[in-house]
Design a protein around this motif. Structure first.
Motif, PDB file in Angstrom:
ATOM      1  N   TRP A 115      53.698  71.442 138.709  1.00  0.00           N
ATOM      2  CA  TRP A 115      52.277  71.563 138.539  1.00  0.00           C
ATOM      3  C   TRP A 115      51.491  71.947 139.799  1.00  0.00           C
ATOM      4  O   TRP A 115      50.327  72.663 139.583  1.00  0.00           O
ATOM      5  N   GLN A 116      52.042  71.558 141.031  1.00  0.00           N
ATOM      6  CA  GLN A 116      51.142  72.074 142.090  1.00  0.00           C
ATOM      7  C   GLN A 116      51.239  73.521 142.238  1.00  0.00           C
ATOM      8  O   GLN A 116      50.351  74.406 142.644  1.00  0.00           O
ATOM      9  N   VAL A 117      52.551  74.209 141.955  1.00  0.00           N
ATOM     10  CA  VAL A 117      52.736  75.510 141.898  1.00  0.00           C
ATOM     11  C   VAL A 117      51.830  76.396 140.947  1.00  0.00           C
ATOM     12  O   VAL A 117      51.176  77.467 141.001  1.00  0.00           O
ATOM     13  N   GLN A 120      46.805  76.167 140.034  1.00  0.00           N
ATOM     14  CA  GLN A 120      45.822  77.410 140.300  1.00  0.00           C
ATOM     15  C   GLN A 120      45.834  78.702 139.140  1.00  0.00           C
ATOM     16  O   GLN A 120      44.862  79.398 139.331  1.00  0.00           O
ATOM     17  N   GLY A 121      46.987  78.858 138.987  1.00  0.00           N
ATOM     18  CA  GLY A 121      47.096  79.887 138.175  1.00  0.00           C
ATOM     19  C   GLY A 121      47.067  81.463 138.861  1.00  0.00           C
ATOM     20  O   GLY A 121      47.184  82.502 138.204  1.00  0.00           O
ATOM     21  N   SER A 125      52.277  81.112 136.293  1.00  0.00           N
ATOM     22  CA  SER A 125      51.796  80.520 135.094  1.00  0.00           C
ATOM     23  C   SER A 125      52.899  79.730 134.226  1.00  0.00           C
ATOM     24  O   SER A 125      52.548  78.700 133.654  1.00  0.00           O
ATOM     25  N   TYR A 126      54.163  79.878 134.594  1.00  0.00           N
ATOM     26  CA  TYR A 126      55.153  78.773 133.860  1.00  0.00           C
ATOM     27  C   TYR A 126      56.393  78.972 134.499  1.00  0.00           C
ATOM     28  O   TYR A 126      57.268  79.886 134.740  1.00  0.00           O
ATOM     29  N   LEU A 127      56.763  77.844 135.234  1.00  0.00           N
ATOM     30  CA  LEU A 127      57.865  77.570 136.198  1.00  0.00           C
ATOM     31  C   LEU A 127      58.612  76.441 135.606  1.00  0.00           C
ATOM     32  O   LEU A 127      58.030  75.463 135.165  1.00  0.00           O
ATOM     33  N   GLU A 143      46.176  80.264 128.977  1.00  0.00           N
ATOM     34  CA  GLU A 143      45.263  80.958 128.936  1.00  0.00           C
ATOM     35  C   GLU A 143      44.002  80.393 128.957  1.00  0.00           C
ATOM     36  O   GLU A 143      42.878  80.717 129.233  1.00  0.00           O
ATOM     37  N   ASP A 144      43.753  79.232 127.952  1.00  0.00           N
ATOM     38  CA  ASP A 144      42.708  78.520 128.000  1.00  0.00           C
ATOM     39  C   ASP A 144      42.259  77.562 129.076  1.00  0.00           C
ATOM     40  O   ASP A 144      41.299  76.789 129.077  1.00  0.00           O
ATOM     41  N   GLY A 145      42.995  77.639 130.087  1.00  0.00           N
ATOM     42  CA  GLY A 145      42.865  77.016 131.271  1.00  0.00           C
ATOM     43  C   GLY A 145      43.539  75.403 131.528  1.00  0.00           C
ATOM     44  O   GLY A 145      43.656  74.766 132.454  1.00  0.00           O
TER      45      GLY A 145
END
Length: 734
Positions: A115-117, A120-121, A125-127, A143-145
């Protein structure tokens, strides 16, 4: 008659003779005066333009090589930088695991770290992480934040739960649950197979809002004994590379794309989705990768095919290559550069630029140079043109008049002066034009007269260009519709007329009805006194429509006759379909059109039956079966009859549209009773048939067909039912 055929040939010979005279060296003064000025100027203009173009093209080739090389280098650098970022994130994550700061069995801790990684985006975006047990934990910045957690544990297997995370990384809301097998995913398989950090193959991302292609850096994690603990991975969508290619300006029509050595497209600046989605929902959807050689973009397709033809195998491209080839006759520059990172990425970056994008300014300069040379040559030749114009003007007038004569415009008269020889030629030309005009006017009058004996429709049918082409024995043999028609009781009418009145009456009638035959693509083969025989080469629809319209024309004509104190006339028409031969018969000095076949004879018999049944338009069963839309007509079955001279019965029908409205309505009102009567008649139930026919006559006493059946029934009731009765009646009269 045959002299008509020589009209065009004769005119062309005259035109050729005059043209030859006008083109001889003796009279081509304008050419003699102008050519010495034009040739050296055109030669110098061409050489200057050619050298200018060649030098400009060489400069453009050098520029294209430099530009395309720079563009492909930028693409390669951007792709590697973009991919290396994710690779480094995995490397740092693995370092945390090796140092003990991250525990692979602590999914809560992994969730917090992921979540920390991604929150910020700007990094990823997906780890996510998965292991051999099928367990999975991943955090995605959508993409919607919003940020969501996907997790599968032993408690949830085989389902993967999806939760919405709040701004502290805690589970806020359950979203959905889907079946998920970690070990079957492309990214997991790639890591297990390689056993070192590598890249997955390009595969579809269905978890996002829109289906897209992506690739995943994968990093297998092992314990100290070399046992696989799981796989770290990141989803990298290729859309960002696509957007980079779109925003990368190359030239007005330049394109770029990246493909794999297999030939499949990875991304393209012009093709937003280089794949096709097929069937299913969610992860059950399948995609079909798009080969670059079969793409929807003509430039990409042509480039890929050319590269495949040039290199045979894309794997042999180990360094940047600059090539030039044609697409639909237009030269294109193409630059190919391998993109390799040493960890599994092996792509080809391709840049394609039309030569015209570079040559626009060169071509403009060349055109300017040529224009200046042309203006110079024009000024130089103006003197020669002015000097020769007054001499050649007279010949041009004569030449124009000869062309008009060759085109058929014989009304020509040329006035020239100044040169004795040309004046004599003009006088001879004027006399010739006058004589030709008189001759062709006489021939045209004869031709128009002949056309009345052989109308254009007949010539077209026989595939003849003119009357003089027709020979004895010319014919066409095919299946056609044929119509016979004549005036009912014309013998009785003619007894009250003088021969001239009789003659005028027939011609007036034929003038009324014959146009309907032509209006429906038919033509009259021959006139038979008060009747006619016509054929319809295109089929029965034309024939039936012509028959109905012909009847309407007769009704209109009857109103005219009645207003003049004459009795109205009735016509009978018979239509049949079959194979026949239509052509010219007679002898060499006297020929006329005719039609032959048993089907023609049968049609004449059918027309004769109209007087027995009291109908206007009678058609055979063959006609009814070939009507494209029989429902547009009101058709009544009449009988199965054997006409005189034949042994086989034929079914005949009445087209009620060829009757007056009053008679048609009466026949339609009694149609069901009439048909029941025929059914009883065919079955031999003559008593019941008689009752039905009497009912019809009670409503429509003028129905002659019903009267005919009633007479037959009464005769059969007296004589008894014949052996093998099937309802067929044999006529002994025509």
């Amino acid at each position: 008659m045959r002299s008509i055929n020589y009209k065009l040939l004769f005119l062309n010979r005259i035109y050729a003779t005059i043209k030859k005279a006008s083109c001889s060296k003796k009279f081509r003064l304008r050419t003699v005066l102008i050519v010495p000025f034009i040739i050296p100027i055109i030669a110098s203009t061409g050489l200057v333009g050619w050298f200018s173009f060649r030098n400009g093209q060489q400069a453009i080739d050098d520029l294209a090589i430099q530009l395309n090389g720079e563009i492909t280098a930028r693409i390669k650098q951007h792709v590697l930088d973009y991919l290396n970022k994710s690779y480094n994130v995995l490397k740092l994550t693995d370092a945390g695991i090796q140092s003990g700061n991250l525990k692979l069995d602590d999914f809560e801790g992994l969730q917090r770290y992921f979540w920390q990684v991604v929150r910020q985006g700007d990094l990823e975006s997906y780890l996510y992480f998965g292991n051999e047990k099928g367990e999975f934990v991943g955090v995605e910045h959508r993409e919607d934040g919003t940020i969501q957690l996907r997790i599968r544990t032993k408690a949830t297997e085989p389902m993967r739960e999806t939760y919405l995370l709040d701004d502290r990384g805690d589970r806020q809301k359950w979203l959905k649950s889907t079946k998920y097998d970690t070990t079957s995913r492309p990214w997991y398989k790639a890591a297990v197979q390689a056993r070192i950090p590598t890249w997955s193959p390009v595969y579809p991302f269905f978890s996002r809002e829109n289906t897209s292609l992506g690739i995943s850096p994968v990093r297998p994690v092992y314990d100290s004994n070399g046992k696989l603990l799981g796989v770290l991975s990141i989803n990298i969508t290729l859309m960002r590379i696509t957007n980079f290619l779109k925003q990368l300006y190359i030239s007005p029509h330049g394109q770029s794309f990246i493909m794999e050595p297999s030939g499949h497209l990875v991304v393209s600046s012009t093709i937003p989705e280089p794949f096709k989605v097929k069937g299913g929902e969610g992860d059950n959807r399948k995609i079909e990768r798009m080969p670059a050689a079969d793409s929807q973009n003509a430039t990409v397709t042509a480039t890929a095919r050319y590269l495949r033809q040039h290199f045979d195998l894309f794997e042999v491209i180990k360094s940047s290559q600059h090539l030039k080839f044609q697409i639909n006759g237009v030269w294109h520059y193409v630059q190919v550069m391998p993109i390799q990172d040493g960890r599994g990425i092996n792509w080809l970056a391709v840049v394609v630029v039309p030569e015209n994008d570079f040559m626009a300014q060169i071509n403009a300069n060349t055109r300017t140079t040529i224009l200046l040379c042309v203006l110079t040559s024009a000024a130089a030749t103006a003197i020669g043109v002015l000097a020769s114009r007054w001499i050649s003007h007279q010949i041009f007038k004569l030449n124009t008049a000869s062309q008009e004569i060759a085109s058929g415009n014989l009304d020509q008269h040329v006035e020239v002066n100044g040169i004795i020889e040309i004046e004599r030629l003009a006088n001879s030309f004027n006399r010739m034009a006058f004589q030709l005009q008189e001759s062709f006017e006489r021939l045209e009058t004869q031709k128009n007269s002949f056309a009345r004996f052989f109308p254009p429709e007949y010539l077209k049918f026989l595939n003849k260009h003119g009357v003089t082409d027709i020979e004895l024995g010319d014919h066409v043999s095919k299946e056609m519709a044929v119509m016979f028609s004549d005036i009912r009781s014309f013998t009785t009418l003619s007894e009250k007329m003088t021969p001239k009145e009789n003659f005028d009456f027939v011609n007036a009638y034929l003038r009324q009805v014959s146009p309907e035959i032509r209006a429906h693509d038919g033509f009259v083969v021959k006139f038979l006194g008060d009747g006619m025989m016509a054929v319809f080469p295109n089929g029965v629809d034309d024939a039936v429509a012509a028959g109905v319209d012909k009847f309407k024309r007769v009704q209109k004509y009857n109103r005219k006759l009645e207003s003049q104190g004459y009795l109205p006339i009735d016509v009978g028409m018979g239509i049949h379909f079959g194979h026949m031969m239509v052509g010219m018969v007679g002898e060499h000095n006297r020929i006329q059109g005719d039609a032959f076949s048993d089907n023609v004879n049968l049609t004449a018999r059918l027309e004769g039956l109209t007087k027995f049944y009291g109908v206007s338009l009678l058609i055979s069963e063959e006609v009814l079966e070939r009507l494209s839309n029989p429902e547009q007509y009101k058709i009544r079955f009449l009988d199965r009859a054997i006409v005189k001279g034949r042994t086989e019965p034929i079914a005949v029908y009445e087209v009620l549209d060829a009757e007056t409205e009053a008679i048609r309505e009466l026949k339609l009102d009694t149609l069901q009773t009439f048909e029941r009567g025929i059914q009883h008649y065919c079955r031999g139930n003559f008593t019941d048939a008689k009752a039905c026919f009497e009912q019809v006559l009670a409503v429509n006493p003028l129905d002659k067909t019903t009267k005919l059946y009633l007479e037959r029934v009464q005769e059969l009731l007296l004589e008894g039912t014949p052996a093998n009765w099937n309802g067929v009646w044999a006529f002994t009269q025509k």
